[in-house]
Write an enzyme that holds these catalytic residues in place. Structure first.
Site, PDB file in Angstrom:
ATOM      1  N   GLY A  12       0.849  -1.180   0.000  1.00 36.01           N
ATOM      2  CA  GLY A  12       0.000   0.000   0.000  1.00 36.01           C
ATOM      3  C   GLY A  12       0.887   1.233   0.000  1.00 36.01           C
ATOM      4  N   HIS A 126       9.769  -1.610   2.023  1.00 34.37           N
ATOM      5  CA  HIS A 126       9.879  -0.625   0.955  1.00 34.37           C
ATOM      6  C   HIS A 126      10.281  -1.182  -0.402  1.00 34.37           C
ATOM      7  CE1 HIS A 126      10.220   2.769   4.088  1.00 34.37           C
ATOM      8  NE2 HIS A 126       8.999   2.294   3.943  1.00 34.37           N
ATOM      9  N   ASP A 136       4.524  -1.826  -5.017  1.00 32.34           N
ATOM     10  CA  ASP A 136       4.709  -0.444  -4.601  1.00 32.34           C
ATOM     11  C   ASP A 136       4.439   0.484  -5.797  1.00 32.34           C
ATOM     12  OD1 ASP A 136       5.460   1.527  -2.701  1.00 32.34           O
ATOM     13  OD2 ASP A 136       7.428   1.701  -3.637  1.00 32.34           O
TER      14      ASP A 136
END
Ligand code: F6P
Length: 529
Positions: A12, A126, A136
């Site tokens: 998200g 990340h 991502d």
């Protein structure tokens, strides 16, 4: 579609939190790769993480065998740590008693996982993993944030990130707990650890609730920047604390020291393992740091932060909390002064400090106490009476005595109050007050400041010291320096071996410059020096 075996990757992203957010998922089944994404106008990152998992699971046939990969520890832990069960049991309230956020999505997720066989897997943060990086980008594209530049920047930062601790995980985890009696400044340290970790290094922080109890009972949660907003000036500790839950001698919910405890250190180690903690930051006084030291001997990387109003920890000039306690005690002595003067009385103020006289000495000097009684200098009643008489002869019709709870008459022992089998220091102020009335014909009253000294807002000095300690702890972790305690030496923040800090109590030196200075302005220590 028939049931299948698949790998799902989710992520998200949000621009602002809350703000416009997107989610993305990649579903891989054999040779087939499917990508899905979507967005919400005003949302949070956590909600987008959840949305990604919900939508991905919804897009596969029931009964599937799924390996679901997410970089959200929150999401993964919810299943792997049994939070979801606890929330359901508590009517969807979390351990802090607050309603669980995004319940609609959690409930959908619960239902969808019930329909499939889902294994939750935490991946590096990340987008450092190929598919998560793709998710991502999908999430960012969904909100019109091309994502590439930012994603690349973060990817680079992650790759440059120094890994510490076990495994090849690149987002490290610090555990943090506050142990022992509370004191002003604890929240300031927690805030500094969380902010220092997330702003500078992308380290996650897990808070264990209620000191070592939370470690034994695996009562913990991730704490992020939002959780520590607005707590710098708040007294107490958002994590809760306990000064009796020793994992090596565990007696839950009992202060009865006659009971034999259980060794639950293995449970504590298991909690650390479950949370994948790379290092445990223990914010505590001598008791908690001693326990921390025992865990370090069991192989747990530890960093200590010295806390106590008593200031009795070795290896640091000052502990945070001390200045706030002294400020409270000084203000109280100032107030006692005016009533002492009006009534021509001898007022006795009993302060905390256990077996060290730091609070009494510091507040006694700051408040202009005429007599300061500390455990390091056993007193004589006759000396106290002499000082009061001497003052009376000079026209001073009142006197202020500041006594540490651990102070005692020469040849005797410190005074304890017994509650069942539990002994607590206290009561010496009353005793002195009575003796003074017998010896001097003056009226006397005693005031016990007690836990007032541990409450309320930290002073600016403690806020700054606590912040410096918290940030230094994160730096020590980054440098891979474990089993050390951060400390203040002069005006420098340094570190010292934990072993040194717990090797004994730091007491007031009766020959110190500070004691001599107090005497130079006429203060009596209730004995012949
Ligand atoms: O160590 C801090 C301290 O406030 C001491 O000064 C005092 O003797 C003790 O804790 C009181 O403990 P409790 O909170 O258990 O009464």
């Amino acid at each position: 579609m028939s049931a299948m075996e698949c790998a799902i990757y989710t992520d998200g992203a949000c621009s602002g939190n809350p703000g416009p957010g997107g989610w993305g998922a990649v579903i891989i089944a054999g040779e087939s790769v499917k990508e899905i994404s979507g967005s919400e106008e005003i949302t949070t990152n956590q909600r987008m993480e959840l949305r990604a998992a919900v939508e991905a699971l919804r897009s596969i046939p029931p009964d599937s065998k799924v390996k679901l990969h997410s970089d959200s520890a929150y999401l993964v832990n919810c299943f792997n740590q049994g939070w979801m069960e606890r929330w359901q049991k508590n009517g969807w309230f979390n351990s802090k008693g607050n309603p669980v956020e995004n319940q609609d999505l959690w409930k959908q997720l619960l239902e969808l996982t019930g329909l499939n066989r889902v294994e939750w897997i935490k991946v590096k943060g990340h987008g450092t993993e190929q598919f998560n990086q793709r998710c991502d980008l999908l999430a960012r594209s969904a909100i019109g944030d091309g994502g590439t530049a930012d994603c690349k920047k973060r990817l680079k930062a992650d790759l440059n990130h120094k890994t510490v601790g076990k495994g090849d995980r690149q987002v490290c985890r610090l555990g943090v707990l506050t142990g022992g009696g509370d004191c002003p400044g604890l929240n300031a340290v927690i805030r500094a650890v969380v902010k220092g970790a997330s702003y500078n290094y992308d380290i996650e922080v897990v808070g264990f609730n209620n000191g070592f109890k939370g470690l034994v009972e695996n009562d913990a949660a991730l704490i992020d920047d939002f959780a520590v907003s607005g707590i710098l000036n708040r007294g107490g500790t958002i994590l809760g604390t306990s000064n009796r839950d020793n994992p090596f001698d565990y007696r839950p919910n009992s202060s009865d020291y006659r009971k034999t405890g259980e060794d639950r250190s293995a449970d504590a180690l298991e909690s650390l393992n479950k949370w994948e903690i790379d290092c445990l930051v223990v914010i505590g006084g001598d008791g908690s740091l001693l326990l921390a030291h025992r865990f370090s001997e069991l192989g747990v990387p530890i960093i200590g932060i010295p806390k106590t109003i008593d200031n009795d920890l070795r290896a640091t000039d000052i502990t945070f909390g001390f200045d706030s306690a002294v400020t409270t005690a000084t203000e109280a002595i100032d107030k006692i002064h005016t009533t002492a003067e009006s009534h021509h009385r001898v007022m006795v103020v009993e302060v905390m400090g256990r077996h060290a006289g730091w609070i009494a000495l510091q507040a006694g000097m700051a408040g202009g106490g005429d007599i300061i009684l500390i455990p390091e200098l056993p007193f004589e009643y006759s000396c106290i009476a002499e000082k009061i008489e001497e003052r009376r002869r000079r026209g001073k019709k009142f006197s202020i005595i500041v006594v540490a709870e651990g102070a005692y008459p020469a040849g005797e022992e410190p005074l304890y109050q017994l509650r069942g089998e539990v002994k607590r220091l206290g009561g010496i102020g009353q005793l002195i007050s009575r003796e003074i009335e017998n010896l001097t014909e003056m009226e006397s009253r005693a005031t016990v400041l007690g836990h007032l000294q541990r409450g309320g807002s930290p002073t600016s000095f403690d806020r700054v010291l606590a912040t410096r300690f918290g940030v230094k702890a994160v730096e020590l972790f980054q440098a891979g320096r474990f089993n050390e305690m951060v400390c203040l030496r002069g005006n420098k923040i340094e570190s010292a071996p934990l072993k040194e800090a717990v090797a004994g109590t730091k007491l007031v030196d009766p020959n110190s410059e500070q004691v001599r200075t107090a005497m130079a302005v006429g203060t009596s220590f209730g004995c012949h020096l």
